[in-house]
Motif scaffolding. Structure first.
Motif, PDB file in Angstrom:
ATOM      1  N   GLU A 176     -55.538 -85.454 -54.315  1.00 17.78           N
ATOM      2  CA  GLU A 176     -54.299 -85.872 -54.973  1.00 17.78           C
ATOM      3  C   GLU A 176     -54.244 -87.360 -55.294  1.00 17.78           C
ATOM      4  O   GLU A 176     -53.690 -87.767 -56.287  1.00 17.78           O
ATOM      5  CB  GLU A 176     -53.097 -85.486 -54.092  1.00 17.78           C
ATOM      6  N   LYS A 177     -54.831 -88.144 -54.412  1.00 18.81           N
ATOM      7  CA  LYS A 177     -54.791 -89.597 -54.567  1.00 18.81           C
ATOM      8  C   LYS A 177     -55.338 -90.041 -55.939  1.00 18.81           C
ATOM      9  O   LYS A 177     -54.793 -90.943 -56.551  1.00 18.81           O
ATOM     10  CB  LYS A 177     -55.625 -90.208 -53.430  1.00 18.81           C
ATOM     11  N   ASP A 178     -56.400 -89.408 -56.385  1.00 22.65           N
ATOM     12  CA  ASP A 178     -57.031 -89.812 -57.636  1.00 22.65           C
ATOM     13  C   ASP A 178     -56.537 -89.004 -58.831  1.00 22.65           C
ATOM     14  O   ASP A 178     -57.065 -89.113 -59.924  1.00 22.65           O
ATOM     15  CB  ASP A 178     -58.554 -89.653 -57.528  1.00 22.65           C
ATOM     16  N   ALA A 179     -55.552 -88.143 -58.620  1.00 16.36           N
ATOM     17  CA  ALA A 179     -55.064 -87.317 -59.710  1.00 16.36           C
ATOM     18  C   ALA A 179     -54.402 -88.187 -60.781  1.00 16.36           C
ATOM     19  O   ALA A 179     -53.783 -89.206 -60.484  1.00 16.36           O
ATOM     20  CB  ALA A 179     -54.069 -86.286 -59.185  1.00 16.36           C
ATOM     21  N   LEU A 180     -54.546 -87.755 -61.993  1.00 23.41           N
ATOM     22  CA  LEU A 180     -53.995 -88.518 -63.117  1.00 23.41           C
ATOM     23  C   LEU A 180     -52.482 -88.710 -62.976  1.00 23.41           C
ATOM     24  O   LEU A 180     -51.953 -89.775 -63.284  1.00 23.41           O
ATOM     25  CB  LEU A 180     -54.345 -87.791 -64.420  1.00 23.41           C
ATOM     26  N   LYS A 181     -51.817 -87.678 -62.493  1.00 25.38           N
ATOM     27  CA  LYS A 181     -50.357 -87.820 -62.376  1.00 25.38           C
ATOM     28  C   LYS A 181     -49.970 -88.892 -61.360  1.00 25.38           C
ATOM     29  O   LYS A 181     -48.930 -89.510 -61.461  1.00 25.38           O
ATOM     30  CB  LYS A 181     -49.688 -86.484 -62.079  1.00 25.38           C
ATOM     31  N   ASN A 182     -50.858 -89.131 -60.397  1.00 22.70           N
ATOM     32  CA  ASN A 182     -50.635 -90.194 -59.428  1.00 22.70           C
ATOM     33  C   ASN A 182     -50.730 -91.572 -60.087  1.00 22.70           C
ATOM     34  O   ASN A 182     -49.947 -92.469 -59.792  1.00 22.70           O
ATOM     35  CB  ASN A 182     -51.679 -90.082 -58.315  1.00 22.70           C
ATOM     36  N   CYS A 183     -51.674 -91.727 -60.973  1.00 25.47           N
ATOM     37  CA  CYS A 183     -51.811 -92.983 -61.708  1.00 25.47           C
ATOM     38  C   CYS A 183     -50.532 -93.229 -62.486  1.00 25.47           C
ATOM     39  O   CYS A 183     -50.007 -94.340 -62.519  1.00 25.47           O
ATOM     40  CB  CYS A 183     -52.970 -92.954 -62.697  1.00 25.47           C
TER      41      CYS A 183
END
Ligand code: HEC
Ligand code: HEC
Ligand code: HEC
Length: 122
Positions: free
Chosen positions: A64-71
């Protein structure tokens, strides 16, 4: 000698800054701590995303940390909740400057979830 050294310092540092200053001023978003350090991200964020996409789509692995939605959650502007809406919007501002075109936001949300949720309620 010390005078010469400080003179050189004065000349060199602004030159380095001037080169950086050519880059657009970006609206970084909420702030906090990026998933990796800034220098690394500047050079390598695309690999992180592409790798993550392969892993998720092909193998169903999620980090999840690197998920696009996180960005997007972090980097969307505090003003309009978007990473693409304006000249200085985070992702688009730099890509326009670097002449990079990405199609990611045709499918992935370019806005922070908070606004999407609000929109749904209306
Ligand atoms: C918790 C908030 C947060 C998350 C999540 C986050 N970032 Fe960041 N990111 C930052 C901050 C704050 C900076 C600026 C740090 C600085 O100025 O030193 C930054 C810096 C960057 C930079 C370098 C910007 C520059 O000026 O050179 C890039 C590129 C970047 N992030 C892309 C991403 C991508 C892609 C993701 C998702 C994989 C992501 N970030 C996730 C907070 C975040
Ligand atoms: C045609 C639609 C489409 C386009 C264009 C697209 N994606 Fe995706 N992407 C998807 C779908 C569908 C998934 C799987 C979503 C899931 O499993 O929840 C996904 C998953 C991902 C994931 C892993 C899950 C997540 O939320 O982070 C990443 C990272 C990602 N894509 C990045 C990108 C990037 C970067 C681009 C642009 C270079 C891009 N995608 C363009 C449809 C697309
Ligand atoms: C500080 C500048 C900068 C910021 C901010 C930035 N990018 Fe990039 N991005 C680049 C550059 C430069 C490239 C092209 C690198 C190359 O071609 O080697 C690139 C390439 C990419 C690529 C690969 C495109 C391709 O087709 O190969 C993706 C995906 C990407 N960026 C996603 C993002 C996302 C999502 C954000 C916002 C969260 C973002 N970038 C923010 C500078 C930036």
């Amino acid at each position: 000698m010390r005078l010469l050294a400080s003179l050189l310092l004065c000349l060199c540092i602004p030159a380095a800054w001037a080169a950086e200053a050519n880059a657009p001023k970006l609206d970084i978003g909420l702030g906090g701590q990026c998933v990796k350090d800034t220098q690394w991200m500047r050079k390598n964020h695309m690999h992180l995303l592409k790798h993550q996409r392969e892993e998720t789509v092909r193998k169903g692995i999620r980090e999840e940390k690197d998920a696009l939605k996180n960005c997007v959650e972090c980097h969307a502007s505090a003003g309009d909740n978007s990473v693409t809406a304006r000249e200085d919007s985070f992702c688009v501002g730099c890509h326009r400057y670097a002449a990079v075109k990405i199609d990611c936001f045709e499918c992935h949300a370019s806005k922070r979830k908070a606004t999407l949720a609000k929109k749904d309620e209306q």
